[in-house]
Design an enzyme around this catalytic site. Structure first.
Site, PDB file in Angstrom:
ATOM      1  N   GLY A  40       0.705  -1.554   0.398  1.00 37.22           N
ATOM      2  CA  GLY A  40       0.122  -0.074  -0.161  1.00 37.22           C
ATOM      3  C   GLY A  40       0.453   1.455   0.408  1.00 37.22           C
ATOM      4  N   SER A 208       9.682  -8.212 -16.543  1.00 42.52           N
ATOM      5  CA  SER A 208      10.897  -7.389 -17.677  1.00 42.52           C
ATOM      6  C   SER A 208      10.183  -8.116 -19.274  1.00 42.52           C
ATOM      7  CB  SER A 208      11.809  -9.046 -18.049  1.00 42.52           C
ATOM      8  OG  SER A 208      11.671 -10.308 -17.989  1.00 42.52           O
ATOM      9  N   ASP A 237       4.308  -2.625  -7.568  1.00 42.47           N
ATOM     10  CA  ASP A 237       3.515  -1.566  -6.820  1.00 42.47           C
ATOM     11  C   ASP A 237       3.987  -0.056  -7.309  1.00 42.47           C
ATOM     12  OD1 ASP A 237       3.416  -3.476  -5.641  1.00 42.47           O
ATOM     13  OD2 ASP A 237       4.310  -2.848  -3.826  1.00 42.47           O
TER      14      ASP A 237
HETATM   15  O1  RIB Z   1       5.547  -5.694  -3.125  1.00 42.84           O
HETATM   16  C1  RIB Z   1       6.643  -5.248  -1.730  1.00 42.84           C
HETATM   17  C2  RIB Z   1       6.014  -5.262  -1.013  1.00 42.84           C
HETATM   18  O2  RIB Z   1       5.577  -6.568  -0.134  1.00 42.84           O
HETATM   19  C3  RIB Z   1       7.557  -5.080   0.146  1.00 42.84           C
HETATM   20  O3  RIB Z   1       7.328  -3.919   0.145  1.00 42.84           O
HETATM   21  C4  RIB Z   1       7.086  -6.029   1.011  1.00 42.84           C
HETATM   22  O4  RIB Z   1       6.471  -5.189   3.026  1.00 42.84           O
HETATM   23  C5  RIB Z   1       5.704  -6.378   1.173  1.00 42.84           C
HETATM   24  O5  RIB Z   1       4.395  -5.736   1.803  1.00 42.84           O
END
Ligand code: RIB
Length: 290
Positions: A40, A208, A237
Protein backbone atom coordinates in the site's frame (compact mmCIF):
# COMPACT_ATOMS: atom_id res chain seq x y z
CA UNK A 1 -9.01 13.89 -8.46
CA UNK A 2 -7.54 12.08 -5.47
CA UNK A 3 -6.25 8.54 -5.14
CA UNK A 4 -7.14 7.17 -1.72
CA UNK A 5 -5.01 4.16 -0.92
CA UNK A 6 -6.24 2.08 1.98
CA UNK A 7 -3.25 -0.16 2.37
CA UNK A 8 -0.34 -1.62 4.23
CA UNK A 9 2.64 0.15 5.70
CA UNK A 10 5.64 -2.04 6.44
CA UNK A 11 9.13 -1.64 7.74
CA UNK A 12 11.18 -3.60 5.21
CA UNK A 13 14.32 -5.36 6.42
CA UNK A 14 16.16 -6.34 3.28
CA UNK A 15 19.06 -8.78 3.40
CA UNK A 16 21.35 -9.36 0.43
CA UNK A 17 22.28 -13.01 -0.03
CA UNK A 18 24.27 -14.79 -2.72
CA UNK A 19 21.59 -17.44 -3.08
CA UNK A 20 18.43 -18.02 -1.09
CA UNK A 21 18.91 -20.44 1.80
CA UNK A 22 17.16 -23.80 1.61
CA UNK A 23 15.12 -25.43 4.40
CA UNK A 24 17.20 -25.87 7.54
CA UNK A 25 20.06 -23.78 6.17
CA UNK A 26 21.55 -20.69 7.83
CA UNK A 27 23.42 -18.14 5.74
CA UNK A 28 25.19 -14.89 6.57
CA UNK A 29 23.93 -11.89 4.60
CA UNK A 30 26.14 -9.59 2.53
CA UNK A 31 24.35 -6.44 3.62
CA UNK A 32 21.22 -5.17 5.31
CA UNK A 33 18.91 -2.26 4.60
CA UNK A 34 15.92 -0.97 6.56
CA UNK A 35 13.39 1.07 4.68
CA UNK A 36 9.78 1.90 4.03
CA UNK A 37 7.66 -0.72 2.31
CA UNK A 38 4.31 -2.42 2.23
CA UNK A 39 2.39 -2.75 -1.00
CA UNK A 40 0.00 0.00 0.00
CA UNK A 41 2.66 2.52 1.02
CA UNK A 42 4.74 1.71 -2.06
CA UNK A 43 1.76 2.37 -4.34
CA UNK A 44 0.93 5.61 -2.54
CA UNK A 45 4.52 6.81 -2.83
CA UNK A 46 4.63 5.91 -6.51
CA UNK A 47 1.32 7.61 -7.33
CA UNK A 48 2.43 10.74 -5.49
CA UNK A 49 5.81 10.71 -7.23
CA UNK A 50 3.94 10.54 -10.54
CA UNK A 51 2.12 13.74 -9.68
CA UNK A 52 -1.24 12.51 -8.36
CA UNK A 53 -2.95 13.87 -5.28
CA UNK A 54 -2.81 10.96 -2.81
CA UNK A 55 -4.23 10.13 0.60
CA UNK A 56 -3.03 7.05 2.47
CA UNK A 57 -5.26 5.37 5.07
CA UNK A 58 -4.18 2.48 7.23
CA UNK A 59 -2.52 1.76 10.54
CA UNK A 60 0.89 1.62 12.13
CA UNK A 61 1.96 0.86 15.68
CA UNK A 62 3.59 3.21 18.15
CA UNK A 63 6.91 2.25 16.51
CA UNK A 64 5.69 3.53 13.15
CA UNK A 65 6.04 7.29 13.44
CA UNK A 66 8.97 7.38 11.05
CA UNK A 67 6.86 5.53 8.46
CA UNK A 68 4.11 8.12 8.83
CA UNK A 69 6.64 10.94 8.54
CA UNK A 70 8.20 9.45 5.44
CA UNK A 71 4.81 9.09 3.76
CA UNK A 72 3.74 12.60 4.77
CA UNK A 73 7.07 13.97 3.49
CA UNK A 74 5.99 12.92 -0.03
CA UNK A 75 2.97 15.25 0.16
CA UNK A 76 0.60 12.39 0.91
CA UNK A 77 -2.36 13.09 3.19
CA UNK A 78 -2.00 10.85 6.25
CA UNK A 79 -5.06 12.10 8.16
CA UNK A 80 -6.43 8.55 8.19
CA UNK A 81 -3.21 6.71 8.96
CA UNK A 82 -3.97 5.74 12.53
CA UNK A 83 -1.79 4.44 15.35
CA UNK A 84 -3.07 1.24 16.90
CA UNK A 85 -2.05 -1.11 19.68
CA UNK A 86 -0.06 -3.50 17.51
CA UNK A 87 3.42 -3.55 16.02
CA UNK A 88 3.89 -1.78 12.71
CA UNK A 89 3.83 -4.32 9.90
CA UNK A 90 7.23 -5.51 8.83
CA UNK A 91 8.76 -7.62 6.14
CA UNK A 92 11.84 -9.82 6.07
CA UNK A 93 13.13 -9.73 2.51
CA UNK A 94 16.01 -11.65 1.03
CA UNK A 95 17.36 -10.57 -2.33
CA UNK A 96 19.83 -12.82 -4.13
CA UNK A 97 22.49 -12.05 -6.72
CA UNK A 98 19.92 -12.51 -9.50
CA UNK A 99 17.86 -9.70 -7.87
CA UNK A 100 15.07 -12.16 -7.05
CA UNK A 101 13.41 -11.82 -3.67
CA UNK A 102 11.59 -13.92 -1.13
CA UNK A 103 9.44 -12.06 1.37
CA UNK A 104 7.78 -12.87 4.69
CA UNK A 105 5.38 -10.26 6.06
CA UNK A 106 4.25 -9.82 9.65
CA UNK A 107 0.99 -7.91 9.17
CA UNK A 108 0.75 -6.40 12.65
CA UNK A 109 -1.11 -3.09 12.59
CA UNK A 110 -2.10 -3.60 8.94
CA UNK A 111 -4.70 -6.14 10.04
CA UNK A 112 -6.15 -3.86 12.73
CA UNK A 113 -8.05 -1.40 10.52
CA UNK A 114 -11.52 -0.56 11.76
CA UNK A 115 -14.64 -0.09 9.63
CA UNK A 116 -14.91 3.40 11.14
CA UNK A 117 -11.47 4.34 9.86
CA UNK A 118 -12.33 3.06 6.38
CA UNK A 119 -15.68 4.84 6.33
CA UNK A 120 -14.09 8.07 7.49
CA UNK A 121 -11.34 7.93 4.87
CA UNK A 122 -13.90 7.27 2.13
CA UNK A 123 -16.22 10.00 3.39
CA UNK A 124 -13.47 12.57 2.83
CA UNK A 125 -13.34 11.71 -0.88
CA UNK A 126 -15.60 12.68 -3.79
CA UNK A 127 -17.32 10.59 -6.46
CA UNK A 128 -14.86 9.93 -9.29
CA UNK A 129 -11.84 9.69 -6.97
CA UNK A 130 -9.94 6.41 -7.00
CA UNK A 131 -9.85 3.93 -4.14
CA UNK A 132 -6.72 1.77 -4.34
CA UNK A 133 -6.63 -1.54 -2.45
CA UNK A 134 -4.38 -4.59 -2.02
CA UNK A 135 -4.61 -7.76 0.08
CA UNK A 136 -2.27 -6.74 2.91
CA UNK A 137 -4.92 -5.18 5.18
CA UNK A 138 -8.11 -6.46 6.77
CA UNK A 139 -11.62 -5.45 5.60
CA UNK A 140 -10.59 -5.15 1.95
CA UNK A 141 -13.93 -6.41 0.52
CA UNK A 142 -15.80 -4.12 2.90
CA UNK A 143 -13.66 -1.16 1.83
CA UNK A 144 -14.25 -1.96 -1.85
CA UNK A 145 -18.01 -2.13 -1.34
CA UNK A 146 -18.08 1.11 0.67
CA UNK A 147 -15.91 2.86 -1.90
CA UNK A 148 -18.10 1.77 -4.77
CA UNK A 149 -21.23 2.82 -2.90
CA UNK A 150 -19.69 6.28 -2.40
CA UNK A 151 -19.06 6.62 -6.14
CA UNK A 152 -15.31 6.00 -6.02
CA UNK A 153 -13.61 3.99 -8.76
CA UNK A 154 -11.96 0.94 -7.25
CA UNK A 155 -8.48 -0.20 -8.31
CA UNK A 156 -7.48 -3.50 -6.79
CA UNK A 157 -4.10 -5.21 -6.78
CA UNK A 158 -4.86 -8.84 -5.93
CA UNK A 159 -1.61 -9.29 -4.03
CA UNK A 160 -0.63 -11.25 -2.06
CA UNK A 161 -3.02 -13.58 -3.86
CA UNK A 162 -5.99 -14.61 -1.72
CA UNK A 163 -8.70 -16.44 -3.64
CA UNK A 164 -11.46 -15.67 -1.16
CA UNK A 165 -10.64 -11.96 -0.98
CA UNK A 166 -10.42 -11.67 -4.76
CA UNK A 167 -13.81 -13.29 -5.25
CA UNK A 168 -15.38 -10.80 -2.83
CA UNK A 169 -13.62 -7.71 -4.15
CA UNK A 170 -14.02 -8.34 -7.90
CA UNK A 171 -17.71 -7.32 -8.09
CA UNK A 172 -16.69 -3.87 -6.83
CA UNK A 173 -13.57 -3.52 -8.98
CA UNK A 174 -13.12 -1.09 -11.88
CA UNK A 175 -9.45 -1.82 -12.46
CA UNK A 176 -7.89 -5.14 -11.51
CA UNK A 177 -4.09 -5.34 -11.37
CA UNK A 178 -2.28 -8.68 -11.22
CA UNK A 179 1.12 -10.02 -12.14
CA UNK A 180 1.47 -13.07 -14.34
CA UNK A 181 1.52 -15.56 -11.46
CA UNK A 182 -1.53 -13.98 -9.84
CA UNK A 183 -3.30 -13.98 -13.22
CA UNK A 184 -2.72 -17.72 -13.51
CA UNK A 185 -3.83 -18.31 -9.90
CA UNK A 186 -6.97 -16.29 -10.47
CA UNK A 187 -7.80 -18.03 -13.75
CA UNK A 188 -7.33 -21.41 -12.10
CA UNK A 189 -9.46 -20.41 -9.13
CA UNK A 190 -12.29 -19.04 -11.25
CA UNK A 191 -12.00 -21.72 -13.91
CA UNK A 192 -12.07 -19.11 -16.65
CA UNK A 193 -9.71 -16.89 -18.58
CA UNK A 194 -9.24 -13.36 -17.27
CA UNK A 195 -10.43 -12.14 -20.67
CA UNK A 196 -13.87 -13.42 -19.74
CA UNK A 197 -13.94 -11.52 -16.43
CA UNK A 198 -16.62 -8.92 -16.01
CA UNK A 199 -14.21 -6.20 -14.83
CA UNK A 200 -13.98 -2.94 -16.81
CA UNK A 201 -10.18 -2.81 -16.92
CA UNK A 202 -7.40 -5.31 -16.25
CA UNK A 203 -3.68 -4.62 -15.96
CA UNK A 204 -1.33 -7.59 -16.09
CA UNK A 205 2.30 -6.82 -15.27
CA UNK A 206 4.75 -9.26 -16.83
CA UNK A 207 8.06 -8.31 -15.18
CA UNK A 208 10.84 -8.07 -17.75
CA UNK A 209 8.25 -8.67 -20.48
CA UNK A 210 6.37 -5.43 -19.81
CA UNK A 211 2.63 -5.26 -19.25
CA UNK A 212 -0.76 -5.75 -20.88
CA UNK A 213 -3.80 -3.58 -20.31
CA UNK A 214 -7.34 -4.34 -21.42
CA UNK A 215 -10.19 -1.88 -21.21
CA UNK A 216 -13.28 -1.12 -23.29
CA UNK A 217 -12.72 -4.30 -25.30
CA UNK A 218 -9.26 -3.19 -26.44
CA UNK A 219 -5.91 -4.53 -25.36
CA UNK A 220 -2.62 -2.69 -25.45
CA UNK A 221 0.84 -3.78 -24.43
CA UNK A 222 4.01 -2.07 -23.40
CA UNK A 223 7.49 -3.59 -23.38
CA UNK A 224 9.73 -3.33 -20.33
CA UNK A 225 12.81 -1.11 -20.45
CA UNK A 226 15.97 -3.20 -20.28
CA UNK A 227 18.01 -2.31 -17.19
CA UNK A 228 20.39 -4.05 -14.80
CA UNK A 229 18.13 -4.94 -11.87
CA UNK A 230 19.58 -5.16 -8.37
CA UNK A 231 16.32 -5.59 -6.42
CA UNK A 232 12.86 -6.13 -7.88
CA UNK A 233 11.01 -5.66 -4.55
CA UNK A 234 8.13 -3.24 -5.06
CA UNK A 235 8.49 -3.01 -8.85
CA UNK A 236 4.87 -4.04 -9.40
CA UNK A 237 3.71 -1.55 -6.78
CA UNK A 238 5.69 1.19 -8.51
CA UNK A 239 4.20 0.21 -11.86
CA UNK A 240 0.62 0.34 -10.60
CA UNK A 241 1.13 3.57 -8.64
CA UNK A 242 2.51 5.37 -11.66
CA UNK A 243 -0.04 3.84 -14.01
CA UNK A 244 -3.03 4.75 -11.88
CA UNK A 245 -1.68 8.26 -11.38
CA UNK A 246 -1.34 8.58 -15.14
CA UNK A 247 -4.93 7.48 -15.71
CA UNK A 248 -6.09 9.83 -12.95
CA UNK A 249 -4.16 12.67 -14.60
CA UNK A 250 -5.99 11.95 -17.90
CA UNK A 251 -3.00 10.44 -19.71
CA UNK A 252 -3.85 7.96 -22.44
CA UNK A 253 -3.43 4.35 -21.27
CA UNK A 254 -0.51 4.02 -23.73
CA UNK A 255 1.30 6.93 -22.19
CA UNK A 256 0.51 5.89 -18.62
CA UNK A 257 1.77 2.36 -19.34
CA UNK A 258 5.04 3.57 -20.85
CA UNK A 259 5.69 5.89 -17.91
CA UNK A 260 4.81 3.15 -15.43
CA UNK A 261 7.22 0.78 -17.17
CA UNK A 262 9.95 3.41 -17.01
CA UNK A 263 9.31 4.06 -13.32
CA UNK A 264 9.46 0.33 -12.53
CA UNK A 265 12.66 -0.01 -14.58
CA UNK A 266 14.32 2.76 -12.61
CA UNK A 267 13.04 1.39 -9.32
CA UNK A 268 14.63 -2.04 -9.80
CA UNK A 269 18.06 -0.52 -10.36
CA UNK A 270 18.13 0.53 -6.70
CA UNK A 271 17.92 -1.43 -3.46
CA UNK A 272 14.77 -1.26 -1.36
CA UNK A 273 11.09 -0.81 -2.11
CA UNK A 274 9.51 2.55 -1.26
CA UNK A 275 12.86 4.28 -1.00
CA UNK A 276 13.79 3.13 -4.51
CA UNK A 277 10.81 4.75 -6.24
CA UNK A 278 12.01 7.42 -8.69
CA UNK A 279 10.97 11.04 -8.66
CA UNK A 280 9.13 12.62 -11.58
CA UNK A 281 12.34 14.44 -12.56
CA UNK A 282 14.26 11.17 -12.67
CA UNK A 283 11.50 9.62 -14.75
CA UNK A 284 11.51 12.48 -17.26
CA UNK A 285 15.31 12.32 -17.56
CA UNK A 286 15.18 8.55 -18.12
CA UNK A 287 12.50 8.85 -20.78
CA UNK A 288 14.06 11.81 -22.55
CA UNK A 289 17.03 9.62 -23.43
CA UNK A 290 14.74 7.04 -25.06
O1 RIB B 1 5.49 -5.52 -2.96
C1 RIB B 1 6.62 -5.35 -2.16
C2 RIB B 1 6.24 -5.23 -0.71
O2 RIB B 1 5.68 -6.44 -0.29
C3 RIB B 1 7.40 -4.97 0.22
O3 RIB B 1 7.67 -3.60 0.38
C4 RIB B 1 6.99 -5.68 1.50
O4 RIB B 1 6.76 -4.82 2.56
C5 RIB B 1 5.77 -6.51 1.12
O5 RIB B 1 4.60 -5.97 1.60
Amino acid sequence: MTILCIGSVNIDNTHRVTTHPGPGETVLDKGHLRGLGGKGANMSLAAAAAGARVAHAGAVGSDGDWCRNQIADRDIDVSDLSTVDAATGHAIIMVDDAAENVIVVHSGANMALSQDLIDQAISRRSPGDWLLLQNETNLVPEAAAAGQAAGLKVAYAAAPFDAEAVARVLPHTDLLAVNQIEAEQLSAHLGQSLDALNVPAILITLGSEGARYRADGEEIQTPAFQVDAVDTTGAGDTFLGFFLAGIDLQQTPDKALRRAAAAAALQVTRPGAGDAIPSLEELEAFLSGR
